[in-house]
Design a protein around this motif. Structure first.
Motif, PDB file in Angstrom:
ATOM      1  N   LEU A  31       0.820  -1.206   0.000  1.00  0.00           N
ATOM      2  CA  LEU A  31       0.000   0.000   0.000  1.00  0.00           C
ATOM      3  C   LEU A  31       0.857   1.262   0.000  1.00  0.00           C
ATOM      4  O   LEU A  31       0.475   2.283  -0.591  1.00  0.00           O
ATOM      5  CB  LEU A  31      -0.932  -0.009   1.221  1.00  0.00           C
ATOM      6  N   LEU A  32       2.009   1.199   0.660  1.00  0.00           N
ATOM      7  CA  LEU A  32       2.894   2.358   0.685  1.00  0.00           C
ATOM      8  C   LEU A  32       3.348   2.732  -0.725  1.00  0.00           C
ATOM      9  O   LEU A  32       3.311   3.915  -1.106  1.00  0.00           O
ATOM     10  CB  LEU A  32       4.100   2.049   1.585  1.00  0.00           C
ATOM     11  N   HIS A  33       3.738   1.744  -1.487  1.00  0.00           N
ATOM     12  CA  HIS A  33       4.259   2.023  -2.824  1.00  0.00           C
ATOM     13  C   HIS A  33       3.149   2.284  -3.836  1.00  0.00           C
ATOM     14  O   HIS A  33       3.355   3.012  -4.816  1.00  0.00           O
ATOM     15  CB  HIS A  33       5.132   0.855  -3.304  1.00  0.00           C
ATOM     16  N   SER A  34       1.983   1.687  -3.625  1.00  0.00           N
ATOM     17  CA  SER A  34       0.912   1.845  -4.614  1.00  0.00           C
ATOM     18  C   SER A  34       0.059   3.078  -4.369  1.00  0.00           C
ATOM     19  O   SER A  34      -0.568   3.592  -5.314  1.00  0.00           O
ATOM     20  CB  SER A  34       0.020   0.597  -4.611  1.00  0.00           C
ATOM     21  N   SER A  35       0.008   3.582  -3.144  1.00  0.00           N
ATOM     22  CA  SER A  35      -0.884   4.693  -2.834  1.00  0.00           C
ATOM     23  C   SER A  35      -0.150   5.971  -2.473  1.00  0.00           C
ATOM     24  O   SER A  35      -0.524   7.058  -2.919  1.00  0.00           O
ATOM     25  CB  SER A  35      -1.825   4.314  -1.672  1.00  0.00           C
TER      26      SER A  35
END
Length: 232
Positions: free
Chosen positions: A67-71
């Motif tokens: 989620l950190l990298h995608s959002s």
């Protein structure tokens, strides 16, 4: 210490990443919507560039990283600029043959100017050398280059080999009986010949007679009185 949580709790936490406060709060919101417990600890000092330490649920760290990298970090990382392949090729052609100025190897590996004939002398003595022959006046070069006639003295010629042993008639007849008898019996079996009894008897007798003759002619005495070697 002012610890900012996202409203969820977990049994154990693990560090995830250090972010500026704005991105840390955004990550806490994204993790809360995904059901992952997390909190952020502000860094020390009054400097606005100090990063917050984000911790997440240890059991869901992998999902939190996704989620950190995608959002959060998706829009923060600029994609590499696209370059035209034709422009790259034209740049390579334009710089062909030029000496690069920004090199990554040591200076001692750079090639110096071309050395002259006097500077290229071998100081190690390991390189092969060539002998140059200068002809004086009155010497015919073509005659000097002719190879001398081979020296016939010392040339070895082997003597002619001895003739092959022919054997005496008795030995040849014994070998013929030793081999011919079994061959005749084998031929009658293979080709199913109706051989008379006396022919089979002669074949067996010839085999036995030839064998006995060869054994008796071998003898047990050496051929040479001074030689105790085997007799063949």
């Amino acid at each position: 210490m002012n610890r900012r949580e996202n409203g969820l709790s977990a049994d154990a936490y693990t560090p995830l990443i250090d972010l500026v406060p704005e991105l840390a709060d955004q990550l806490l919101t994204v993790l809360r919507e995904a059901g992952i417990a997390a909190y952020a600890l502000p860094g020390g000092g009054e400097d606005p560039d100090v990063l917050d330490h984000v911790h997440v649920d240890a059991a869901q760290k992998g999902e939190a990283e996704r989620l950190l990298h995608s959002s959060v970090l998706r829009d923060r990382v600029a994609p590499p600029p696209e370059r035209d392949e034709d422009a790259i090729f034209a740049e390579i052609v334009a710089g062909f043959g030029e000496t690069p100025t920004d090199v990554s190897w040591p200076d001692e590996e750079n090639l110096g100017p071309a050395a002259s004939e006097d500077d290229r002398q071998d100081s190690t003595g390991r390189l092969p050398t060539a002998r140059v022959v200068y002809y004086s006046e009155g010497v015919d070069k073509e005659e000097d280059d002719e190879f001398p006639e081979p020296d016939e003295e010392g040339h070895y010629e082997p003597p002619p080999p001895p003739p092959l042993p022919t054997g005496d008639p008795a030995s040849r007849l014994a070998w013929l009986c030793l081999v011919g008898g079994p061959l005749y019996i084998l031929a009658t079996v293979i080709f199913r010949w109706q051989a008379p009894g006396w022919a089979a008897f002669l074949a067996v007798a010839a085999f036995i007679g030839g064998f006995v003759t060869l054994v008796l002619r071998m003898g047990d005495e050496p051929r040479d009185g001074d030689d105790d070697g085997a007799v063949i």
